[in-house]
Write an enzyme that holds these catalytic residues in place. Sequence first.
Site, short mmCIF file in Angstrom:
data_model
loop_
_atom_site.label_atom_id
_atom_site.label_comp_id
_atom_site.label_asym_id
_atom_site.label_seq_id
_atom_site.Cartn_x
_atom_site.Cartn_y
_atom_site.Cartn_z
N SER A 173 -36.64 -57.81 45.27
CA SER A 173 -35.29 -57.52 45.79
C SER A 173 -35.32 -56.55 46.95
O SER A 173 -35.89 -55.47 46.84
CB SER A 173 -34.41 -56.83 44.74
N HIS A 202 -32.28 -62.09 47.89
CA HIS A 202 -33.44 -62.99 47.80
C HIS A 202 -33.22 -64.14 48.75
O HIS A 202 -32.23 -64.87 48.65
CB HIS A 202 -33.61 -63.49 46.36
N HIS A 226 -35.89 -66.37 38.93
CA HIS A 226 -35.92 -65.54 37.73
C HIS A 226 -35.51 -66.37 36.51
O HIS A 226 -34.66 -67.24 36.60
CB HIS A 226 -34.93 -64.38 37.87
N TYR A 282 -33.71 -65.23 34.22
CA TYR A 282 -32.31 -64.93 33.89
C TYR A 282 -31.34 -65.79 34.69
O TYR A 282 -30.15 -65.85 34.38
CB TYR A 282 -31.99 -63.43 34.06
N GLU A 283 -31.83 -66.47 35.73
CA GLU A 283 -30.96 -67.41 36.46
C GLU A 283 -30.87 -68.74 35.72
O GLU A 283 -30.17 -69.65 36.16
CB GLU A 283 -31.52 -67.65 37.87
N ALA A 325 -38.59 -54.55 42.37
CA ALA A 325 -37.77 -53.35 42.20
C ALA A 325 -37.74 -53.09 40.69
O ALA A 325 -37.66 -54.03 39.91
CB ALA A 325 -36.37 -53.61 42.73
N MET A 364 -37.38 -57.22 35.63
CA MET A 364 -37.07 -58.56 35.09
C MET A 364 -37.90 -59.65 35.77
O MET A 364 -37.46 -60.79 35.87
CB MET A 364 -35.58 -58.86 35.31
N SER A 365 -39.08 -59.30 36.24
CA SER A 365 -39.87 -60.30 36.97
C SER A 365 -41.36 -60.01 36.81
O SER A 365 -41.77 -59.31 35.89
CB SER A 365 -39.48 -60.28 38.46
N ASN A 369 -34.30 -46.76 40.75
CA ASN A 369 -33.29 -46.00 39.99
C ASN A 369 -33.96 -45.44 38.74
O ASN A 369 -34.98 -45.96 38.30
CB ASN A 369 -32.14 -46.95 39.57
N HIS A 425 -26.68 -53.36 41.25
CA HIS A 425 -27.64 -54.13 42.07
C HIS A 425 -27.59 -53.66 43.53
O HIS A 425 -28.61 -53.61 44.21
CB HIS A 425 -27.32 -55.62 41.96
N1 HPA Z 1 -33.96 -52.29 34.85
C1 HPA Z 1 -34.38 -53.57 35.01
N2 HPA Z 1 -34.63 -54.10 36.19
C2 HPA Z 1 -34.45 -53.34 37.28
C3 HPA Z 1 -34.01 -52.01 37.18
C4 HPA Z 1 -33.74 -51.46 35.90
O1 HPA Z 1 -33.35 -50.29 35.73
N3 HPA Z 1 -33.93 -51.52 38.47
C5 HPA Z 1 -34.33 -52.54 39.28
N4 HPA Z 1 -34.65 -53.63 38.58
#
Ligand code: HPA
Length: 280
Positions: free
Chosen positions: A35, A66, A88, A90-91, A118, A215-216, A239, A251
Amino acid sequence: MSRLVSPADVIASSADTVTAAIGGRKPRIAIVLGSGLGPLADRIESAVRVPYGDIPGFHVPTVQGHQGELVVGTLAGVHVIAQSGRFHMYEGHSAGDAVLPIRVFAALGVETLIVTNAAGGIRQSFRPGTLMLISDHLNLTGRNPLEGPVLEGETRFPDMSVPYDAGLRATARAVAAERGITLDEGTYAALLGPTYETPAEVRMLERLGADAVGMSTVPEVIVARARSMRCLGISTITNAAAGTSSALLSHADVMDVARDVGAQLADLVSGVISAMTPSS
Ligand code: HPA
């Protein structure tokens, strides 16, 4: 994708399409851009861009940030192929669909995979903008891309003792030190998403030994290892993971931070590529 078409056929026809589009280029290294990290692709010279819409089996990404294209050319003088836009799970993609690009890269003769993402920081000392070399991972997605019939070129029970190549990690540490880039190192936990974690989940992940969460990446590395590719993984900590600070997660913030450190990450990745010898 029709069920009548086998995964091997899809991989072969995607690889044929990409081969035709990139002419005689023979990428040695594939780079998966996470991302907001798309700008790395802009550093690729003599670039040929292949939109996902032109490649059989590739889906057009639904996530903002993306792109949805492969970029083939040279980075630090080395032939590379960059994947700008992930599929992903999740998509709604199966684990097998999520890793199609990796299998296509292997079919093109790529031997080294560099994955970026990320991630949320779990380790207390991680601040947004920290770069973390992935030393190991936890597959907590509940899925495995190797589930199902064994594809040609893969084995039933691949070894995962060294998911992230020790030589490439040493090179990354050396390049970071030389260029004054702070590079931490830790374990990445992958969850299915798309929700960010709850504070209780983050406490669980910390106890399990995770330093960052996302998540990847993990499905990609599993398939790359099954195909004997060497892997290097770098997370941008965008974060503090949920509950470890008072901030709520969005996001948009994740992408802003990823973009801010994008240039530093691009320096690191191109430095690693230029420092790599065939065996390092
Ligand atoms: N959790 C999951 N996926 C992420 C996060 C998070 O805090 N930050 C960026 N991708």
